[in-house]
Design a protein around this motif. Structure first.
Motif, PDB file in Angstrom:
ATOM      1  N   ALA A   1      11.607   5.396  -3.602  1.00  0.00           N
ATOM      2  CA  ALA A   1      12.856   4.936  -4.219  1.00  0.00           C
ATOM      3  C   ALA A   1      13.696   6.126  -4.664  1.00  0.00           C
ATOM      4  CB  ALA A   1      12.548   4.023  -5.397  1.00  0.00           C
ATOM      5  N   PHE A   2      13.058   7.137  -5.254  1.00  0.00           N
ATOM      6  CA  PHE A   2      13.794   8.328  -5.683  1.00  0.00           C
ATOM      7  C   PHE A   2      14.384   9.072  -4.488  1.00  0.00           C
ATOM      8  CE2 PHE A   2      13.393  12.999  -6.041  1.00  0.00           C
ATOM      9  CZ  PHE A   2      14.485  13.222  -6.869  1.00  0.00           C
ATOM     10  N   LEU A   3      13.608   9.170  -3.403  1.00  0.00           N
ATOM     11  CA  LEU A   3      14.078   9.896  -2.217  1.00  0.00           C
ATOM     12  C   LEU A   3      15.122   9.113  -1.426  1.00  0.00           C
ATOM     13  CD1 LEU A   3      10.637  11.271  -0.947  1.00  0.00           C
ATOM     14  CD2 LEU A   3      12.413  12.546  -2.147  1.00  0.00           C
ATOM     15  N   HIS A   4      15.309   7.843  -1.768  1.00  0.00           N
ATOM     16  CA  HIS A   4      16.218   6.957  -1.025  1.00  0.00           C
ATOM     17  C   HIS A   4      15.798   6.868   0.443  1.00  0.00           C
ATOM     18  CE1 HIS A   4      19.732   7.474  -4.158  1.00  0.00           C
ATOM     19  NE2 HIS A   4      18.581   7.115  -4.699  1.00  0.00           N
ATOM     20  N   PHE A   5      14.493   6.781   0.653  1.00  0.00           N
ATOM     21  CA  PHE A   5      13.937   6.698   2.003  1.00  0.00           C
ATOM     22  C   PHE A   5      13.929   5.228   2.417  1.00  0.00           C
ATOM     23  CE2 PHE A   5       9.946   7.782   4.742  1.00  0.00           C
ATOM     24  CZ  PHE A   5      10.656   7.467   5.882  1.00  0.00           C
ATOM     25  N   GLU A   6      15.015   4.811   3.056  1.00  0.00           N
ATOM     26  CA  GLU A   6      15.169   3.412   3.446  1.00  0.00           C
ATOM     27  C   GLU A   6      14.386   3.130   4.733  1.00  0.00           C
ATOM     28  OE1 GLU A   6      19.357   3.446   3.785  1.00  0.00           O
ATOM     29  OE2 GLU A   6      19.710   3.156   1.654  1.00  0.00           O
ATOM     30  N   PRO A   7      13.778   1.954   4.879  1.00  0.00           N
ATOM     31  CA  PRO A   7      13.830   0.812   3.953  1.00  0.00           C
ATOM     32  C   PRO A   7      12.723   0.815   2.904  1.00  0.00           C
ATOM     33  CG  PRO A   7      12.682   0.135   5.917  1.00  0.00           C
ATOM     34  CD  PRO A   7      13.055   1.588   6.131  1.00  0.00           C
ATOM     35  N   PHE A   8      11.904   1.867   2.865  1.00  0.00           N
ATOM     36  CA  PHE A   8      10.734   1.867   1.990  1.00  0.00           C
ATOM     37  C   PHE A   8      11.099   2.027   0.527  1.00  0.00           C
ATOM     38  CE2 PHE A   8       9.642   3.573   6.160  1.00  0.00           C
ATOM     39  CZ  PHE A   8       8.698   2.640   6.561  1.00  0.00           C
ATOM     40  N   ARG A  54      16.820  15.875  -2.448  1.00  0.00           N
ATOM     41  CA  ARG A  54      15.912  15.324  -3.458  1.00  0.00           C
ATOM     42  C   ARG A  54      14.480  15.767  -3.167  1.00  0.00           C
ATOM     43  NH1 ARG A  54      17.771  10.492  -6.170  1.00  0.00           N
ATOM     44  NH2 ARG A  54      20.020  10.289  -5.872  1.00  0.00           N
ATOM     45  N   TRP A  55      13.835  16.313  -4.170  1.00  0.00           N
ATOM     46  CA  TRP A  55      12.457  16.780  -4.015  1.00  0.00           C
ATOM     47  C   TRP A  55      11.559  16.177  -5.092  1.00  0.00           C
ATOM     48  CZ3 TRP A  55      11.071  18.822   0.324  1.00  0.00           C
ATOM     49  CH2 TRP A  55      11.996  19.545   1.086  1.00  0.00           C
ATOM     50  N   ALA A  56      10.455  15.596  -4.651  1.00  0.00           N
ATOM     51  CA  ALA A  56       9.412  15.124  -5.558  1.00  0.00           C
ATOM     52  C   ALA A  56       8.262  16.122  -5.463  1.00  0.00           C
ATOM     53  CB  ALA A  56       8.952  13.724  -5.162  1.00  0.00           C
ATOM     54  N   VAL A  57       8.014  16.850  -6.548  1.00  0.00           N
ATOM     55  CA  VAL A  57       7.001  17.902  -6.565  1.00  0.00           C
ATOM     56  C   VAL A  57       5.826  17.433  -7.414  1.00  0.00           C
ATOM     57  CG1 VAL A  57       6.519  20.313  -7.120  1.00  0.00           C
ATOM     58  CG2 VAL A  57       8.805  19.640  -6.337  1.00  0.00           C
ATOM     59  N   THR A  58       4.656  17.305  -6.806  1.00  0.00           N
ATOM     60  CA  THR A  58       3.468  16.848  -7.528  1.00  0.00           C
ATOM     61  C   THR A  58       2.214  17.214  -6.763  1.00  0.00           C
ATOM     62  OG1 THR A  58       2.234  14.902  -8.279  1.00  0.00           O
ATOM     63  CG2 THR A  58       3.782  14.563  -6.461  1.00  0.00           C
ATOM     64  N   GLY A  59       1.213  17.657  -7.496  1.00  0.00           N
ATOM     65  CA  GLY A  59      -0.078  17.926  -6.871  1.00  0.00           C
ATOM     66  C   GLY A  59      -0.920  16.685  -6.737  1.00  0.00           C
ATOM     67  N   THR A  60      -0.503  15.593  -7.393  1.00  0.00           N
ATOM     68  CA  THR A  60      -1.262  14.331  -7.344  1.00  0.00           C
ATOM     69  C   THR A  60      -0.295  13.174  -7.088  1.00  0.00           C
ATOM     70  OG1 THR A  60      -1.096  14.212  -9.771  1.00  0.00           O
ATOM     71  CG2 THR A  60      -3.138  15.102  -8.851  1.00  0.00           C
ATOM     72  N   PRO A  61       0.215  13.040  -5.851  1.00  0.00           N
ATOM     73  CA  PRO A  61       1.176  11.958  -5.571  1.00  0.00           C
ATOM     74  C   PRO A  61       0.584  10.569  -5.758  1.00  0.00           C
ATOM     75  CG  PRO A  61       0.452  13.020  -3.535  1.00  0.00           C
ATOM     76  CD  PRO A  61      -0.058  13.859  -4.659  1.00  0.00           C
ATOM     77  N   ILE A  62      -0.738  10.438  -5.613  1.00  0.00           N
ATOM     78  CA  ILE A  62      -1.401   9.154  -5.835  1.00  0.00           C
ATOM     79  C   ILE A  62      -2.398   9.322  -6.965  1.00  0.00           C
ATOM     80  CG2 ILE A  62      -2.923   7.389  -4.868  1.00  0.00           C
ATOM     81  CD1 ILE A  62      -1.786   7.965  -2.146  1.00  0.00           C
ATOM     82  N   GLN A  63      -2.213   8.551  -8.047  1.00  0.00           N
ATOM     83  CA  GLN A  63      -3.146   8.603  -9.168  1.00  0.00           C
ATOM     84  C   GLN A  63      -3.913   7.298  -9.323  1.00  0.00           C
ATOM     85  OE1 GLN A  63      -1.319  10.035 -12.837  1.00  0.00           O
ATOM     86  NE2 GLN A  63      -1.878  12.090 -12.196  1.00  0.00           N
ATOM     87  N   ASN A  64      -3.193   6.183  -9.346  1.00  0.00           N
ATOM     88  CA  ASN A  64      -3.837   4.885  -9.528  1.00  0.00           C
ATOM     89  C   ASN A  64      -4.031   4.129  -8.220  1.00  0.00           C
ATOM     90  OD1 ASN A  64      -4.011   5.020 -12.381  1.00  0.00           O
ATOM     91  ND2 ASN A  64      -1.841   4.598 -12.509  1.00  0.00           N
ATOM     92  N   GLY A  65      -3.211   4.401  -7.242  1.00  0.00           N
ATOM     93  CA  GLY A  65      -3.263   3.682  -5.976  1.00  0.00           C
ATOM     94  C   GLY A  65      -2.012   3.965  -5.178  1.00  0.00           C
ATOM     95  N   SER A  66      -1.970   3.469  -3.958  1.00  0.00           N
ATOM     96  CA  SER A  66      -0.861   3.801  -3.068  1.00  0.00           C
ATOM     97  C   SER A  66       0.475   3.295  -3.576  1.00  0.00           C
ATOM     98  CB  SER A  66      -1.134   3.231  -1.672  1.00  0.00           C
ATOM     99  OG  SER A  66      -1.313   1.832  -1.746  1.00  0.00           O
ATOM    100  N   TYR A  67       0.475   2.292  -4.462  1.00  0.00           N
ATOM    101  CA  TYR A  67       1.744   1.789  -4.987  1.00  0.00           C
ATOM    102  C   TYR A  67       2.491   2.869  -5.766  1.00  0.00           C
ATOM    103  CZ  TYR A  67       5.142  -1.682  -6.427  1.00  0.00           C
ATOM    104  OH  TYR A  67       6.320  -2.378  -6.584  1.00  0.00           O
ATOM    105  N   ASP A  68       1.768   3.902  -6.230  1.00  0.00           N
ATOM    106  CA  ASP A  68       2.433   5.011  -6.924  1.00  0.00           C
ATOM    107  C   ASP A  68       3.494   5.651  -6.046  1.00  0.00           C
ATOM    108  OD1 ASP A  68       0.620   4.480  -8.887  1.00  0.00           O
ATOM    109  OD2 ASP A  68      -0.540   6.323  -8.649  1.00  0.00           O
ATOM    110  N   LEU A  69       3.286   5.611  -4.720  1.00  0.00           N
ATOM    111  CA  LEU A  69       4.217   6.258  -3.802  1.00  0.00           C
ATOM    112  C   LEU A  69       5.545   5.517  -3.691  1.00  0.00           C
ATOM    113  CD1 LEU A  69       1.815   7.248  -0.898  1.00  0.00           C
ATOM    114  CD2 LEU A  69       2.874   8.774  -2.565  1.00  0.00           C
ATOM    115  N   PHE A  70       5.557   4.236  -4.027  1.00  0.00           N
ATOM    116  CA  PHE A  70       6.798   3.473  -3.881  1.00  0.00           C
ATOM    117  C   PHE A  70       7.921   4.059  -4.723  1.00  0.00           C
ATOM    118  CE2 PHE A  70       9.435  -0.032  -5.671  1.00  0.00           C
ATOM    119  CZ  PHE A  70      10.269  -0.151  -4.580  1.00  0.00           C
TER     120      PHE A  70
END
Length: 814
Positions: A415-422, A395-411
Motif C-alpha cells: 500500500a505504501f509503495l502504491h504497487f497496484e493492484p496489490f 518510495r522505499w521501505a527499508v527493513t531487515g524483517t519485512p515479515i514479523q507476524n505473517g505474510s499479511y505484514d507485506l500488504f
C-alpha cells in the motif's frame, strides 16, 4: 482501502481458513457520479462505507487504480453488509460482460466464509430478493471467481484449444505469475555496483553495499512498465485485473530494501541520496526540492542513529538535514525545501493525519524512505495511513524483517509503495493472501514473485561481510523454593480459570485476566519483586465481565499490571498502545484504534464482541504508566535466581577480560531498575536505556556506552522492545536476555544491535531460561513462529501481547 480489516481482528473467523461459499449477481450503480472506469472481467475492489449518509449498508466499488466507480445496488448491500460487519464473510467482485449500460454494470460478488458458517450465509439470503448461488446450484459453473477458475483452469484451456481458438485460450493466474518470474530472471535483478561521490560520502562502502547502491539507483531511474502491465494495441492492460487504459502507467520507482539487520542499510541509503544529489545538481533547471528533498520516517529510537551515521559517513554540511520532530515541526513548507533530508517519526506523522495543511503534506517529495518499515505492519493504524498518503515520486521501505507476524505484514508495504493492484486489500486477499492462508503452494510462489519484483534481500551469510561469529547459548536456571511455590500456585489458578471458561468463545471474555496472570508467571521466573503480594485479589475481581467505571481501583490496577510489561500491544494495531483507553469490558486499546472501530454501524469490542459505544470508554490514569525508582524496594541479590546467575556470568566474563562490555535486555523496565543496585554491589558500572527517555537522552546514553573506557560503564541495561531497532551497540560483545520474547524477530533485532557491521569481536548471546516453566514453552512457540515466517505462510499469529487463545493453551501445557 478497507477500514474494516478482518485480518487485524483477533479471534475472528478470518484468522482461520475460509472457502468460497457461493456467489450472487449484482449491479454497480451510481456510475455517473464517479470518474472510475472498469472493463469486462476486471477484478473489483469492494469497500464497506458504513458512514455513508444515504445508506449505512453501502459498499463502494473501486477499480484497480483505487478510483471509485459506483456502489453495489442497495438490495444486495442490505443482505451482505451485516455479514461483513459481523466478520462472517469476505467478499470479492468481478465485472460481468453483458447487459452493460451507462447507468449500471453487472458483476459477480463471491462470498467466502469459514466452513462452519456456510449455513449462516445461506440462511441470510432466505426471504430476500437476492439469489445466492451455492456449489449445489447448476449456475455455479458460471462463476468467474479466481478460486473457481483455478480448479477448472486445465479443463478450460483444453476446451479452448480443442475448439482451435488460440486467441481466447485462458491464461491462469499462475501462468501469468510464471511469465513475470521468467521476465525478471531474463532481466537479471543484480545491477552494476556503484560508488557514491567522495565529495559527499567519506566512508568506503563494502562490496554488498556498492551492489545495493547500483540496484537502488537503477530502480529509481527505471522507465519500465510496472510488473503485470503490458502494452497492447496502443494501450496498456494489467494482465492480472484486466484493467485497460490509454495512459502509460507510471514506473514503480522504489521498492523494499530488506537486507538483513546489521548490514549497513543506513549508509547505503545515504549514499543513494548523495549520488542522486550530485546527478541532479548538474541539471540547473530543476528546483532544489525536486533535486534533493528526501523525507525519512523512522521510530524515535532510530533518529539518533541517522544523526550519528550522517556525522560519521558524510562530509560536514554535505547533506543538510532538518529534524521535523517535537517542537521543531515547522509549518513553513518553504523552510523544508532548503534541506536535503527531513527526518521525522511515524508518531509525528500519525498525529498530523487529520491536519491537511501541515508542511510535510504540502511538498512533493523526491523520495520517501520508511526506516524500520515493518512499523506500519497494520495498514489501518493512523501512522500507516499517514505515510501511505504522502506525495512522493520514489518510495522505499527499508527493513531487515519485512515479515514479523505473517505474510499479511507485506500488504501495508504494498500500500505504501502504491504497487497496484496489490495495494488494495481485496486484490491482495484474492490474489495472494487466501491461497497462502489455505496452505497452497501457489500462494507461496506468487509471494516469491512479488518480492523478487520489488525487493532486495541479502543476509549476513550471503553478503560476505566478514563479520565475526555469533554464538547463541541457553542458560537454564532452577527456580528457588520460594519462586517455585508461587509459580505453581499462580499456574494452578490459571488452569482453574481456563477450565471454568472451557470454550474459546467464553475464554475470550476473561482474556485480560488470564493474560495478566501469565504476565505474573513470567515475572516470577525473573524476579519475585515484580509480582505484588495482593495480585490475586486484583485479578479475580475481574473474572466476570465488569463495568470498570464502577470500580476505579480495578481500572487502575489493570492498567498498572499490563504496563509492567513493555510487550503489551493494542489488539487492533498490534503496536504499543498510545493514548490508552479501557472499555467497560476491561480491554485496553489505543484511543484512535477503538474510536475508529466504533464508527461502524454495528460497533462492538474487537475482543469479546460486547456492544460498545463511546460512553463505554475510559481514559487510563496517566500516573499509572510510569514506574519511579522510589517505588521499588531494594531486593537482596538472592531474591532472584536469575539475577544471581546473571551476576555470576558477568563476573566470569570480567575475570576473562575486564574490557568486555555487555548488554542486558529485559522486556520489563521495572526489572532494569531492580538490576541496578545488585550490579553496583557486585562492582559493575551501568547505564540504562528504556522507553521513558527522549531521543536526545537515548543518544547520550548510547554515545557514553560506545565511547567509554575500561573504568567507565561496562554494562548497558536496555529495554528489549525500545532498544531492539536502529541503534548501534558494537562496542559490546556479550548479550544477555533476561526473558524470552513471544516474537523471535524482536529478539533477533536486539541481538543484531551488537552483531553488525563494525563488530570486531566474537559475539556471545546468552538466554536465561527458568527450567520447567512457561519460558521453555515460549522457546518452543518461538520455533513455531520462525517456521511460519520462513515458509512465508499466510497464517498470522492471532496475538495480543504476542499470544492468541491457542498459544495460551500451549504455553500452559494443555
Amino acid at each position: 482501502m478497507d477500514d474494516d480489516d478482518d485480518s487485524q481482528q483477533p479471534f475472528s473467523q478470518s484468522q482461520t481458513e475460509i472457502y468460497l461459499a457461493g456467489f450472487i449477481m449484482a449491479n454497480i450503480v451510481g456510475l455517473r457520479y464517479y470518474n472510475g472506469t472498469i472493463n469486462g472481467r476486471e477484478i473489483l475492489g469492494l469497500v464497506r462505507d458504513p458512514l455513508n449518509q444515504y445508506d449505512t449498508n453501502a459498499i463502494k466499488v473501486l477499480n484497480t487504480q483505487s478510483l471509485q466507480v459506483g456502489f453495489i445496488e442497495r438490495s444486495v448491500a442490505a443482505v451482505i453488509s451485516p455479514l461483513m460487519d459481523a466478520h462472517i464473510i469476505q467478499i470479492e467482485g468481478i465485472v460481468g460482460t453483458n447487459n452493460r449500460s451507462k447507468f449500471r454494470i453487472p458483476c459477480q460478488i463471491h462470498i467466502f466464509s469459514h466452513l462452519s458458517s456456510f449455513d449462516v450465509v445461506h440462511d441470510a439470503f432466505i426471504g430476500s430478493t437476492v439469489h445466492f448461488i451455492s456449489h449445489s446450484d447448476p449456475s455455479f459453473t458460471l462463476s468467474h471467481s479466481v478460486a473457481v477458475q483455478e480448479t477448472r483452469a486445465d479443463l478450460a484451456a483444453g476446451t479452448s484449444a480443442a475448439a482451435g481458438n488460440n486467441k481466447t485460450k485462458i491464461k491462469t493466474l499462475d501462468q501469468i505469475f510464471k511469465l513475470v518470474r521468467e521476465n525478471l530472471a531474463a532481466k537479471n535483478n543484480i545491477s552494476e555496483p556503484l560508488i557514491p561521490p567522495s565529495k559527499l560520502i567519506k566512508s568506503e562502502l563494502l562490496q554488498h553495499q556498492k551492489e545495493a547502491l547500483g540496484w537502488l539507483v537503477h530502480r529509481e531511474n527505471s522507465d519500465d512498465l510496472p510488473p503485470f502491465w503490458e502494452e497492447k494495441e496502443g494501450g496498456f492492460v494489467n494482465v492480472l485485473t484486466n484493467y485497460q487504459t490509454s495512459t502509460r502507467p507510471e514506473s514503480l520507482r522504489g521498492g523494499i530494501f530488506a537486507d538483513g539487520m546489521g548490514l549497513g542499510k543506513t549508509l547505503t541509503m545515504l549514499s543513494l541520496i548523495a549520488f542522486d544529489k550530485m546527478k541532479c545538481g548538474k541539471k540547473r533547471s530543476r528546483s532544489r526540492v525536486e533535486m534533493n528533498s528526501t523525507l525519512i520516517v523512522c521510530p524515535p529510537s532510530v533518529i539518533s542513529t541517522w544523526i550519528t551515521q550522517l556525522e560519521e559517513h558524510t562530509n560536514g554540511g554535505a547533506l543538510k538535514t532538518y529534524l521535523y520532530y517535537g517542537d521543531r515541526r515547522t509549518q513553513d513548507a518553504e523552510e523544508l525545501r532548503k534541506y536535503d533530508i527531513v527526518l521525522t517519526t511515524y508518531a509525528t506523522l500519525g498525529a498530523e493525519l487529520r491536519c491537511p495543511d501541515v508542511a510535510v503534506k504540502k511538498l512533493g517529495w523526491r523520495r520517501i524512505v520508511l526506516d524500520e518499515a515493518h512499523t506500519i505492519k497494520n495498514v489501518n493504524a493512523g501512522q500507516s495511513q499517514a505515510v501511505i498518503g504522502l506525495n512522493g515520486k520514489r518510495r522505499w521501505a527499508v527493513t531487515g524483517t519485512p515479515i514479523q507476524n505473517g505474510s499479511y505484514d507485506l500488504f501495508s508495504l504494498m500500500a505504501f509503495l502504491h504497487f497496484e493492484p496489490f495495494s488494495i486489500k481485496s486484490y491482495w486477499q484474492n490474489l495472494v493472501q487466501r491461497p497462502l492462508t489455505q496452505g497452497k503452494q501457489t500462494g507461496l510462489s506468487r509471494l516469491q514473485v512479488l518480492m523478487a519484483a520489488i525487493s532486495l534481500r541479502r543476509t549476513k551469510d550471503t553478503a560476505l561481510v566478514g563479520l565475526p561469529p555469533k554464538i547463541v547459548e541457553t542458560c537454564y536456571v532452577e527456580l528457588s523454593c520460594e519462586e517455585r511455590k508461587l509459580y505453581d500456585d499462580v499456574k494452578e489458578e490459571i488452569k482453574s480459570l481456563m477450565m471454568h471458561y472451557n470454550s474459546n468463545d467464553r475464554l475470550v471474555y476473561s482474556y485480560s485476566t488470564i493474560l495478566s496472570m501469565i504476565l505474573r508467571l513470567r515475572q516470577i521466573c525473573t524476579h519475585l519483586s515484580m509480582c505484588p503480594l495482593d495480585f490475586k485479589a486484583c485479578l479475580f475481581s475481574s473474572t466476570d465481565i465488569e463495568d470498570v467505571s464502577k470500580n476505579p481501583e480495578l481500572l487502575q490496577t489493570l492498567v498498572r499490571m499490563l504496563q509492567d510489561g513493555e510487550d503489551f500491544d493494542c489488539p487492533i494495531c498490534l503496536s504499543p498502545p498510545t493514548d490508552i483507553v479501557i472499555t467497560c469490558c476491561a480491554h485496553i486499546f489505543c484511543r484512535e484504534c477503538i474510536l475508529k472501530t466504533l464508527q461502524r454501524s454495528n460497533s462492538s469490542c474487537p475482543l469479546c464482541r460486547r456492544s460498545l459505544s463511546e460512553s463505554d470508554l475510559f481514559s487510563a490514569p496517566p500516573e499509572s504508566f510510569k514506574t519511579d525508582t522510589t517505588e521499588l524496594c531494594t531486593p537482596e541479590v538472592g531474591s532472584s535466581t536469575k539475577v544471581s546467575t546473571l551476576i555470576k556470568l558477568l563476573t566470569e566474563s570480567r575475570d576473562q577480560n575486564p574490557a568486555t562490555k555487555s548488554v542486558v535486555f529485559s522486556q520489563f523496565r521495572k526489572m532494569l531498575l531492580l538490576l541496578e543496585e545488585p550490579l553496583k554491589a557486585a562492582g559493575f558500572k551501568t547505564l540504562r536505556l528504556d522507553g521513558t527517555q527522549n531521543a536526545r537522552q537515548r543518544a547520550q546514553v548510547i554515545d557514553q556506552f560506545q565511547l567509554s573506557k575500561v573504568d567507565e560503564p561496562m554494562i548497558l541495561l536496555a529495554s528489549l522492545k525500545s532498544s531492539s531497532t536502529g541503534i548501534n551497540l558494537t562496542s559490546a560483545s556479550r548479550v544477555y536476555l533476561m526473558e524470552p520474547w513471544w516474537n523471535p524477530a524482536v529478539e533477533e533485532q536486539a541481538m543484531d544491535r551488537v552483531h553488525r557491521i563494525g563488530q570486531k569481536e566474537e559475539v556471545k548471546i546468552v538466554k536465561l531460561i527458568a527450567k520447567n516453566s512457561i519460558e521453555e514453552k515460549i522457546l518452543q512457540l518461538q520455533e513455531m513462529k520462525k517456521d511460519i515466517t520462513s515458509r512465508g505462510s499466510g497464517k498470522r499469529s492471532n496475538d495480543i501481547a504476542g499470544m492468541g487463545i491457542n498459544d495460551l493453551r500451549f504455553v500452559l501445557g494443555e
